[in-house]
Scaffold this active site. Structure first.
Site, mmCIF file in Angstrom:
data_model
loop_
_atom_site.group_PDB
_atom_site.id
_atom_site.type_symbol
_atom_site.label_atom_id
_atom_site.label_comp_id
_atom_site.label_asym_id
_atom_site.label_seq_id
_atom_site.Cartn_x
_atom_site.Cartn_y
_atom_site.Cartn_z
ATOM 1 N N ARG A 114 0.843 -1.204 0.000
ATOM 2 C CA ARG A 114 0.000 0.000 0.000
ATOM 3 C C ARG A 114 0.876 1.251 0.000
ATOM 4 O O ARG A 114 0.596 2.216 -0.703
ATOM 5 C CB ARG A 114 -0.955 0.001 1.202
ATOM 6 C CG ARG A 114 -2.028 -1.070 1.131
ATOM 7 C CD ARG A 114 -2.967 -0.993 2.317
ATOM 8 N NE ARG A 114 -3.815 0.194 2.257
ATOM 9 C CZ ARG A 114 -4.562 0.624 3.267
ATOM 10 N NH1 ARG A 114 -4.555 -0.017 4.432
ATOM 11 N NH2 ARG A 114 -5.317 1.697 3.138
ATOM 12 N N CYS B 176 -1.342 5.903 9.179
ATOM 13 C CA CYS B 176 -1.658 4.592 8.619
ATOM 14 C C CYS B 176 -2.784 4.788 7.622
ATOM 15 O O CYS B 176 -2.774 5.741 6.853
ATOM 16 C CB CYS B 176 -2.034 3.615 9.737
ATOM 17 S SG CYS B 176 -3.416 4.174 10.762
#
Length: 275
Positions: free
Chosen positions: A172, A230
């Protein structure tokens, strides 16, 4: 006060300790049903999505809740001003870490995460209960400001002058995939430090020295200015907890990638860690 607690220590905690079951799986259903099937005796279930976050929006998928809403939720869970709090889950520790960070942000200093979670409790042969304590009994009032936080501009600035850790999975961060948010990639200048590397195969945190060495290799140490983000401020809280175990203070960008990537004016980087 230490930030994590072992199963042996939890089995011997004094009466009056508030135990919170914060079962949460990203993209999964609330953990209330699993809680009802069996939990640590005396624990009360707290819903991360509904009680430890505000409604999704411009602030991300898990923005901070309103202090009055958090106060009400924690009082229902029996959290008191002068009572120890222990939080746990049955997955990867992200939900309890979010609860730990949020409680400390709200001014509660006596909160710890059960190291290894429910799996460690079961492995020790300790009992579970299906009895649900009656709600209420808490007198804690949330007073925000107990933990450092970042907004988008502050996160961008910290990535340039300090160390901004991206706690998401490497694919990611690199922009190879993005299963949840609008745009793949990462905040320019951020360094990838996946949360999953903070624990061993048994789900327990690595020793403090090992964590300190891991973060030092990424430029994060007690004298550095460190921030974390995050996807939506949940796994990032786990990284903040790991940093705390290592003796490294850090600020959390609560909106994280879910807020950053939703703003088309924000720059996006892709590729591996710098250097």
């Amino acid at each position: 006060m230490e930030h994590i607690i072992s199963v042996a220590e939890l089995a011997d905690v004094p009466d009056g300790t508030a135990i919170l079951d914060v079962r949460y799986r990203m993209g999964g259903p609330p953990g209330a049903e699993e809680y009802a099937k069996g939990h640590i005796p005396g624990a009360r279930y707290v819903d991360l999505d509904a009680e430890l976050a505000g409604p999704p929006g411009a602030g991300g998928r898990h923005p901070l809740p309103r202090p009055e809403d958090l106060t009400a939720a924690l009082r229902r869970a029996g959290v008191g001003r002068d009572r120890d709090v222990v939080v746990y889950d049955d997955w990867n520790g992200w939900g309890p870490a979010r609860a730990w960070w949020l409680l400390r942000w709200a001014g509660h200093r006596r909160v710890r995460v059960l190291d290894g979670g429910l799996a460690a409790w079961k492995a020790a042969g300790l009992p579970l209960s299906t009895e649900e304590p009656a709600p209420g009994g808490g007198d804690f009032t949330a007073a925000p400001g107990g933990m450092p936080e970042l907004d988008a501009d502050q996160a961008a600035g910290l990535a340039r002058r300090g160390v901004l850790l991206d706690a998401r999975a490497g694919e990611r961060y690199r922009g190879e995939t993005e299963p949840i948010d609008r745009t793949p990639g990462h905040i320019p200048g951020a360094v990838n430090a996946p949360t999953t590397a903070n624990v061993g195969p048994d789900g327990r945190f690595l020793p403090a020295g090992d964590l300190a060495a891991r973060f030092a290799a990424l430029g994060a140490h007690p004298a550095a200015e460190v921030g974390v983000y995050c996807g939506s401020g949940v796994s990032g809280a786990h990284e903040i907890l790991a940093l705390a175990v290592a003796g490294i203070p850090a600020a959390l960008y609560v909106g994280s990638w879910s807020a950053w990537s939703a703003d088309p004016t924000r720059p996006v980087a892709t590729g591996p860690n710098p250097g």
